[in-house]
Design a protein around this motif. Structure first.
Motif, mmCIF file in Angstrom:
data_model
loop_
_atom_site.group_PDB
_atom_site.id
_atom_site.type_symbol
_atom_site.label_atom_id
_atom_site.label_comp_id
_atom_site.label_asym_id
_atom_site.label_seq_id
_atom_site.Cartn_x
_atom_site.Cartn_y
_atom_site.Cartn_z
ATOM 1 N N ALA A 1 66.468 -58.112 -36.483
ATOM 2 C CA ALA A 1 67.272 -57.172 -35.691
ATOM 3 C C ALA A 1 66.960 -57.342 -34.202
ATOM 4 O O ALA A 1 67.836 -57.194 -33.346
ATOM 5 N N LEU A 2 65.700 -57.676 -33.897
ATOM 6 C CA LEU A 2 65.292 -57.776 -32.492
ATOM 7 C C LEU A 2 65.561 -59.154 -31.897
ATOM 8 O O LEU A 2 65.545 -59.318 -30.674
ATOM 9 N N ALA A 3 65.823 -60.143 -32.750
ATOM 10 C CA ALA A 3 65.923 -61.532 -32.300
ATOM 11 C C ALA A 3 66.895 -61.771 -31.138
ATOM 12 O O ALA A 3 66.590 -62.551 -30.238
ATOM 13 N N PRO A 4 68.065 -61.118 -31.115
ATOM 14 C CA PRO A 4 68.953 -61.379 -29.973
ATOM 15 C C PRO A 4 68.345 -60.936 -28.636
ATOM 16 O O PRO A 4 68.765 -61.391 -27.582
ATOM 17 N N VAL A 39 57.196 -59.667 -30.882
ATOM 18 C CA VAL A 39 57.343 -58.511 -31.761
ATOM 19 C C VAL A 39 55.979 -57.973 -32.213
ATOM 20 O O VAL A 39 55.076 -58.749 -32.529
ATOM 21 N N THR A 40 55.851 -56.651 -32.225
ATOM 22 C CA THR A 40 54.659 -56.013 -32.795
ATOM 23 C C THR A 40 55.111 -55.204 -34.008
ATOM 24 O O THR A 40 56.005 -54.356 -33.887
ATOM 25 N N ALA A 86 54.110 -50.396 -24.523
ATOM 26 C CA ALA A 86 54.047 -49.537 -25.708
ATOM 27 C C ALA A 86 52.617 -49.074 -25.951
ATOM 28 O O ALA A 86 51.676 -49.846 -25.763
ATOM 29 N N GLN A 87 52.473 -47.822 -26.380
ATOM 30 C CA GLN A 87 51.169 -47.339 -26.830
ATOM 31 C C GLN A 87 51.307 -46.930 -28.280
ATOM 32 O O GLN A 87 52.135 -46.072 -28.617
ATOM 33 N N ILE A 88 50.503 -47.569 -29.125
ATOM 34 C CA ILE A 88 50.647 -47.326 -30.561
ATOM 35 C C ILE A 88 49.508 -46.442 -31.037
ATOM 36 O O ILE A 88 48.344 -46.647 -30.664
ATOM 37 N N TYR A 89 49.832 -45.457 -31.858
ATOM 38 C CA TYR A 89 48.834 -44.570 -32.449
ATOM 39 C C TYR A 89 48.864 -44.731 -33.963
ATOM 40 O O TYR A 89 49.925 -44.965 -34.546
ATOM 41 N N GLY A 132 59.848 -54.432 -30.047
ATOM 42 C CA GLY A 132 60.186 -55.684 -29.366
ATOM 43 C C GLY A 132 59.783 -55.577 -27.900
ATOM 44 O O GLY A 132 59.998 -54.533 -27.264
ATOM 45 N N HIS A 133 59.176 -56.638 -27.359
ATOM 46 C CA HIS A 133 58.735 -56.632 -25.963
ATOM 47 C C HIS A 133 59.687 -57.478 -25.127
ATOM 48 O O HIS A 133 59.802 -58.687 -25.365
ATOM 49 N N GLY A 134 60.345 -56.858 -24.146
ATOM 50 C CA GLY A 134 61.213 -57.623 -23.253
ATOM 51 C C GLY A 134 60.609 -57.652 -21.856
ATOM 52 O O GLY A 134 59.462 -57.241 -21.661
ATOM 53 N N LYS A 135 61.397 -58.137 -20.887
ATOM 54 C CA LYS A 135 60.896 -58.120 -19.498
ATOM 55 C C LYS A 135 61.408 -56.839 -18.860
ATOM 56 O O LYS A 135 62.605 -56.683 -18.611
ATOM 57 N N GLY A 136 60.507 -55.899 -18.631
ATOM 58 C CA GLY A 136 60.902 -54.611 -18.056
ATOM 59 C C GLY A 136 61.716 -53.774 -19.006
ATOM 60 O O GLY A 136 62.425 -52.842 -18.598
#
Ligand code: AGP
Length: 511
Positions: A101-104, A109-110, A125-128, A87-91
């Motif tokens: 689960a991340l909705a609140p 979302v990735t 985030a860095q995804i491998y 989940g991507h938030g601000k900071g």
């Protein structure tokens, strides 16, 4: 460290670590992952290197999240076989099992893909991928109405999900039909014209939905059907045909056994169709065509609207199969769709009987066991009703085909045995009445769920629940409602945890 899943080689890893002097505090596979990572850290690796080295040694299914003492701007996640999303938030960044689960926290979302792992800091985030290469996974914006997870004034999610079935089914019908709901609007890949059989695989409630659908596919499309539980199917040696259509039913789209069964047939059958509720799920992504049941988030562990919405989509698929195979004309499909338009109102009428169900549940809650009986499509519904009662009230309950009663279960009948009979007044009704009489002759407590005509004909039963008159095709969805309400109110009367029954998980991502 947080772990969802099973590490299959944890004993070997554990022995290895013990031989190197590491001490364990528990018997869990989870601790083994933590200690293995710690071992790598102790040998001088950075946290990222340590996790990468740990992941290489793990066999099994897992979603993992790691935090490290002294590194307060670092979290590492990994997925293999179990879902995980970023989940991507601000900071701030999050890890969760899915968008709900991340909705609140966030609507950005990735989804990680199989074998991915991710290094999170507050900045991003860095995804491998599984080979350790940097991977570029898209970030999607989830619709908050899809992720709405409040109880909307109900005492439990289950109560809300039971109550919203009329609107859920109306919406789903709208999504899958066109021209004022007079014709089917299913994706192009849904084609049964050359198939020699339909194989349906699922677990739990989804499996019972496929068992109902078997009757429909046979009746409407004249196609041979096999249904199986995914955990059996994946380890059998099913005889596959390259002309078969495989249908995989899963509310979560992440059930490990159903996913494994899908992978087992992929490339070996003509096409695979997913009937799912989560469009971003693994089963949705891995089937050739995925049809959403459009039920919205189902939070209660016990599936209710998921079941009836699965039934609706399976019925639409059976109509399409009938059309493709020349067993039904467009006009006949249209007539069936017209009938289906009456479904939400009939379900609403069934819901109106909640006060009677509640009173009955108080009596049922006194019992230790219960039997559910049904014939035809009501047989798999009896199985589903028994599952619902078991998981919610912890009562022992079994479902049987009415005709099987005298082949064994009748030995259980005495004055303490409630027998719940699901029997609309249809072509099979008379046969069910004789089964009921066999129960009553042995003092069994018959609870009959039927329409007015059925109840009138039945005579004196221990208890009764009246349902509206329903066309045959709609009966499984409408009769699911009293079965769900009965288990819900029995659970309330027994004081069990309705939304989160003991020992159960909403999505079973391990085999
Ligand atoms: C239903 O009430 C269950 N808790 C369970 O049987 C469920 O249907 C099963 O685990 C399958 O889940 P799925 O539809 O998400 O694959």
């Amino acid at each position: 460290m947080v772990h969802n899943g099973i590490i299959e080689n944890f004993r070997a890893l554990r022995e290895d670590l013990a031989a190197q002097g590491l001490a364990f505090e528990s018997e869990t596979d989870t601790e083994t992952i933590a200690l293995l990572t710690r071992h790598h850290l102790d040998s001088g690796m950075t946290p990222v290197e340590a996790v990468a080295a740990t992941l290489k040694r793990l066999d099994g299914a897992f979603a993992l999240a790691f935090l490290f003492d002294g590194h307060d701007d670092l979290m590492i996640g990994a997925r293999k076989g179990s879902p995980l999303a970023v989940g991507h938030g601000k900071g701030e960044m999050y890890l969760g099992s899915d968008a709900i689960a991340l909705a609140p926290m966030t609507d950005q979302v990735t989804y990680l893909e199989e074998g991915d792992w991710v290094v999170l800091t507050r900045a991003g985030a860095q995804i491998y991928d599984a080979q350790g290469r940097l991977a570029n996974r898209p970030t999607t914006r989830i619709r908050l109405d899809q992720a709405r997870v409040d109880k909307a004034g109900h005492k439990h999610f289950m109560a809300k999900e039971i109550a919203e079935q009329p609107s859920v089914l109306a919406a789903s019908l709208g999504f899958h039909t066109a021209n004022g709901q007079t014709s089917l609007a299913l994706p192009e890949g849904v084609d049964f014209s050359t198939c020699d059989r339909v194989t349906m695989v699922a677990c739990g409630t989804g499996h019972y939905a496929t068992q109902v659908a078997k009757y429909w596919f046979e009746q409407l499309a004249g196609v041979p059907v096999e249904t199986d539980i995914a955990s059996e199917y994946r380890y059998r040696q099913p005889v596959l045909s390259d002309k078969a259509v495989g249908i995989f039913v899963s509310q979560s789209g992440e059930t490990a056994d159903t996913l494994a069964a899908l992978r087992h047939v992929t490339g070996k059958v003509a096409r695979t169709i997913g009937v799912i509720n989560v469009p971003t799920s693994s089963i949705a992504r891995e089937t050739d065509v995925a049809l959403s049941i459009h039920a919205g988030p189902e939070i209660s562990v016990a599936s209710t609207k998921g079941f009836t919405a699965q039934l609706l989509v399976l019925l639409l698929l059976a109509l399409k199969a009938g059309l493709d195979r020349g067993r039904l004309t467009e006009a006949q499909v249209s007539a069936h769709l017209e009938t289906l338009r009456g479904l939400p109102a009939l379900m609403a009428q069934a819901l109106d009987h909640e006060p009677e169900v509640e009173a009955l549940a108080v009596r049922l809650a006194e019992s230790r066991d219960a039997l559910f009986l049904g014939r035809g499509v009501m047989y798999p519904l009896a199985l589903e009703a028994a599952l619902k009662l078991k998981e919610l009230s912890y009562m022992h309950a079994e479902g049987y085909a009415s005709g099987e009663l005298k082949h064994g279960p009748i030995a259980l009948i005495d004055k303490n045995m409630p027998v719940i009979v699901l029997a609309p007044h249809d072509a099979l009704y008379d046969k069910t009445v004789s089964n009921m009489q066999e129960v009553m002759a042995r003092q069994g407590q018959v609870i009959l769920i039927s329409d007015r005509a059925g109840l009138e004909e039945a005579g004196d039963v221990w208890a009764r629940l009246v349902m509206p008159n329903v066309p045959d095709l709609l009966a499984p969805m409408v009769y699911a409602v009293p079965a769900q309400l009965l288990s819900y109110h029995t659970a309330l009367a027994r004081g069990t945890d309705v939304d989160q029954p003991r020992n159960l998980a909403k999505s079973v991502t391990v085999e």
